[in-house]
Design a protein around this motif. Structure first.
Motif, PDB file in Angstrom:
ATOM      1  N   MET A 248       0.827  -1.152   0.184  1.00  0.00           N
ATOM      2  CA  MET A 248      -0.122  -0.097  -0.250  1.00  0.00           C
ATOM      3  C   MET A 248       0.903   1.147   0.104  1.00  0.00           C
ATOM      4  SD  MET A 248      -3.091  -1.155   2.571  1.00  0.00           S
ATOM      5  CE  MET A 248      -1.928  -2.195   3.428  1.00  0.00           C
ATOM      6  N   LYS A 249       0.776   1.963  -1.032  1.00  0.00           N
ATOM      7  CA  LYS A 249       1.736   3.283  -1.306  1.00  0.00           C
ATOM      8  C   LYS A 249       0.760   4.599  -0.661  1.00  0.00           C
ATOM      9  CE  LYS A 249       4.383   1.088  -4.678  1.00  0.00           C
ATOM     10  NZ  LYS A 249       4.880   1.025  -6.027  1.00  0.00           N
ATOM     11  N   PHE A 250       1.637   5.103  -0.013  1.00  0.00           N
ATOM     12  CA  PHE A 250       0.729   6.388   0.560  1.00  0.00           C
ATOM     13  C   PHE A 250       1.639   7.536  -0.031  1.00  0.00           C
ATOM     14  CE2 PHE A 250      -0.071   3.109   3.348  1.00  0.00           C
ATOM     15  CZ  PHE A 250      -1.382   3.461   3.667  1.00  0.00           C
ATOM     16  N   GLU A 251       1.328   9.034   0.075  1.00  0.00           N
ATOM     17  CA  GLU A 251       1.836  10.083  -0.293  1.00  0.00           C
ATOM     18  C   GLU A 251       2.659  10.480   0.534  1.00  0.00           C
ATOM     19  OE1 GLU A 251       0.275  14.288  -0.988  1.00  0.00           O
ATOM     20  OE2 GLU A 251      -0.979  13.000  -2.400  1.00  0.00           O
ATOM     21  N   LYS A 252       3.927  10.514   0.271  1.00  0.00           N
ATOM     22  CA  LYS A 252       5.035  11.076   1.177  1.00  0.00           C
ATOM     23  C   LYS A 252       5.226  10.055   2.354  1.00  0.00           C
ATOM     24  CE  LYS A 252       4.384  15.986  -0.208  1.00  0.00           C
ATOM     25  NZ  LYS A 252       3.980  17.173  -0.038  1.00  0.00           N
ATOM     26  N   GLN A 253       5.012   9.062   2.346  1.00  0.00           N
ATOM     27  CA  GLN A 253       5.279   8.211   3.658  1.00  0.00           C
ATOM     28  C   GLN A 253       5.547   6.905   2.961  1.00  0.00           C
ATOM     29  OE1 GLN A 253       1.432   8.087   5.620  1.00  0.00           O
ATOM     30  NE2 GLN A 253       1.675  10.210   6.642  1.00  0.00           N
ATOM     31  N   ARG A 254       6.272   6.211   3.840  1.00  0.00           N
ATOM     32  CA  ARG A 254       6.693   4.646   3.549  1.00  0.00           C
ATOM     33  C   ARG A 254       5.596   3.912   3.404  1.00  0.00           C
ATOM     34  NH1 ARG A 254      10.713   2.653   7.666  1.00  0.00           N
ATOM     35  NH2 ARG A 254      10.624   0.885   6.237  1.00  0.00           N
ATOM     36  N   PRO A 255       5.755   3.040   2.338  1.00  0.00           N
ATOM     37  CA  PRO A 255       4.627   2.147   2.071  1.00  0.00           C
ATOM     38  C   PRO A 255       4.365   0.954   3.202  1.00  0.00           C
ATOM     39  CG  PRO A 255       6.400   1.372   0.822  1.00  0.00           C
ATOM     40  CD  PRO A 255       6.952   2.812   1.470  1.00  0.00           C
ATOM     41  N   ILE A 256       3.241   0.392   3.297  1.00  0.00           N
ATOM     42  CA  ILE A 256       3.042  -0.767   4.190  1.00  0.00           C
ATOM     43  C   ILE A 256       2.963  -1.960   3.281  1.00  0.00           C
ATOM     44  CG2 ILE A 256       1.160  -2.027   5.666  1.00  0.00           C
ATOM     45  CD1 ILE A 256       0.181   0.968   6.440  1.00  0.00           C
ATOM     46  N   ARG A 257       3.649  -2.887   3.736  1.00  0.00           N
ATOM     47  CA  ARG A 257       4.069  -4.080   3.053  1.00  0.00           C
ATOM     48  C   ARG A 257       3.104  -5.065   3.635  1.00  0.00           C
ATOM     49  NH1 ARG A 257       7.439  -2.696  -0.580  1.00  0.00           N
ATOM     50  NH2 ARG A 257       9.274  -1.307  -0.069  1.00  0.00           N
ATOM     51  N   PHE A 258       2.201  -5.658   3.223  1.00  0.00           N
ATOM     52  CA  PHE A 258       1.538  -6.922   3.969  1.00  0.00           C
ATOM     53  C   PHE A 258       1.598  -8.082   3.281  1.00  0.00           C
ATOM     54  CE2 PHE A 258      -3.261  -8.480   4.651  1.00  0.00           C
ATOM     55  CZ  PHE A 258      -2.757  -8.831   5.802  1.00  0.00           C
ATOM     56  N   LEU A 259       2.264  -8.855   3.982  1.00  0.00           N
ATOM     57  CA  LEU A 259       2.743 -10.180   3.320  1.00  0.00           C
ATOM     58  C   LEU A 259       2.040 -11.327   3.781  1.00  0.00           C
ATOM     59  CD1 LEU A 259       6.641  -9.757   3.973  1.00  0.00           C
ATOM     60  CD2 LEU A 259       5.378  -9.138   1.997  1.00  0.00           C
ATOM     61  N   GLY A 260       1.675 -12.424   2.943  1.00  0.00           N
ATOM     62  CA  GLY A 260       1.291 -13.615   3.175  1.00  0.00           C
ATOM     63  C   GLY A 260      -0.302 -13.724   3.229  1.00  0.00           C
ATOM     64  N   ALA A 261      -1.108 -12.767   3.022  1.00  0.00           N
ATOM     65  CA  ALA A 261      -2.529 -12.809   3.142  1.00  0.00           C
ATOM     66  C   ALA A 261      -2.965 -13.489   1.742  1.00  0.00           C
ATOM     67  CB  ALA A 261      -3.270 -11.632   3.194  1.00  0.00           C
ATOM     68  N   SER A 262      -3.995 -14.292   1.725  1.00  0.00           N
ATOM     69  CA  SER A 262      -4.731 -14.852   0.423  1.00  0.00           C
ATOM     70  C   SER A 262      -5.049 -14.002  -0.288  1.00  0.00           C
ATOM     71  CB  SER A 262      -5.777 -15.838   0.933  1.00  0.00           C
ATOM     72  OG  SER A 262      -6.740 -15.002   1.427  1.00  0.00           O
ATOM     73  N   LEU A 263      -4.879 -14.263  -1.858  1.00  0.00           N
ATOM     74  CA  LEU A 263      -5.333 -13.387  -2.793  1.00  0.00           C
ATOM     75  C   LEU A 263      -6.964 -12.725  -2.703  1.00  0.00           C
ATOM     76  CD1 LEU A 263      -3.660 -14.818  -5.946  1.00  0.00           C
ATOM     77  CD2 LEU A 263      -3.119 -12.716  -4.823  1.00  0.00           C
ATOM     78  N   PRO A 264      -7.930 -13.728  -2.039  1.00  0.00           N
ATOM     79  CA  PRO A 264      -9.259 -13.150  -2.316  1.00  0.00           C
ATOM     80  C   PRO A 264      -9.197 -12.266  -0.898  1.00  0.00           C
ATOM     81  CG  PRO A 264      -9.325 -15.564  -2.344  1.00  0.00           C
ATOM     82  CD  PRO A 264      -7.945 -15.358  -2.094  1.00  0.00           C
ATOM     83  N   GLU A 265      -8.525 -12.441  -0.070  1.00  0.00           N
ATOM     84  CA  GLU A 265      -8.509 -11.377   1.172  1.00  0.00           C
ATOM     85  C   GLU A 265      -7.890 -10.063   0.802  1.00  0.00           C
ATOM     86  OE1 GLU A 265      -9.320 -10.651   5.331  1.00  0.00           O
ATOM     87  OE2 GLU A 265      -9.869 -12.273   4.038  1.00  0.00           O
ATOM     88  N   LEU A 266      -6.668 -10.310  -0.097  1.00  0.00           N
ATOM     89  CA  LEU A 266      -6.247  -8.944  -0.724  1.00  0.00           C
ATOM     90  C   LEU A 266      -7.278  -8.388  -1.557  1.00  0.00           C
ATOM     91  CD1 LEU A 266      -2.629 -10.189  -1.236  1.00  0.00           C
ATOM     92  CD2 LEU A 266      -3.535  -8.640   0.767  1.00  0.00           C
TER      93      LEU A 266
END
Length: 166
Positions: A107-125
């Motif tokens: 998840m990319k944010f304006e002027k902030q570091r991104p949040i990396r969300f690892l390992g969740a299932s594709l339907p959940e994402l």
């Protein structure tokens, strides 16, 4: 407020897979030991080896249950064990969500570091992206990698067929 991520019930398939894998490996190892007449001396090692190999998927998947993304009307939070907030960002600053870049979502944010969300299932994402686009219509771009996009398309087609068959 809505929370996205793996739960033990959502990864039940990994437990089934590990069980079937263990049984198959155990039968294979015992059969090989029996062919070579070493069954009594190697039965315990066959059990241990097959359990060790079969536990690899669980060791990789179970820790993903500890992490989640919590979305409310104004923020996106990366949460550990449902209580510890690892990072929090304003929903107004969210610009893009990329699925399938690596092992999860970015998840990319304006002027902030991104949040990396690892390992969740594709339907959940996919549910996460749909929810975010409802909260911020026409302001968040979402994209899926080639493999992730293909898998999501196949799953959507299967769901549509399932709905038409019933």
């Amino acid at each position: 407020m809505r929370t996205f991520g793996n739960s033990f019930s959502s990864i039940r398939g990994a437990f089934y897979f590990a069980g079937i894998l263990w049984l198959a490996l155990f039968v294979l190892f015992v059969s090989l030991d029996r062919i070579h007449a070493d069954l009594p001396s190697r039965l315990m090692s066959s059990i241990i080896y097959s359990l060790g190999i079969a536990s690899i998927p669980l060791v990789a998947i179970v820790p993903t249950c500890a992490f989640a993304i919590r979305v409310d009307a104004s923020s996106v939070k990366h949460v550990f064990l449902g209580r510890v907030i690892l990072s929090a960002r304003s929903l107004d600053d969210l610009r893009a969500v990329e699925i399938g870049s690596g092992w999860g979502a970015v998840m990319k944010f304006e002027k902030q570091r991104p949040i990396r969300f690892l390992g969740a299932s594709l339907p959940e994402l996919q549910s996460l992206c749909v929810h975010l686009s409802k909260l911020r219509p026409n302001q968040i771009s979402s994209s899926a990698g080639l493999v992730a996009g293909g898998l999501l398309e196949v799953e959507n087609q299967m769901r549509k067929r399932g709905r038409h068959d019933t």
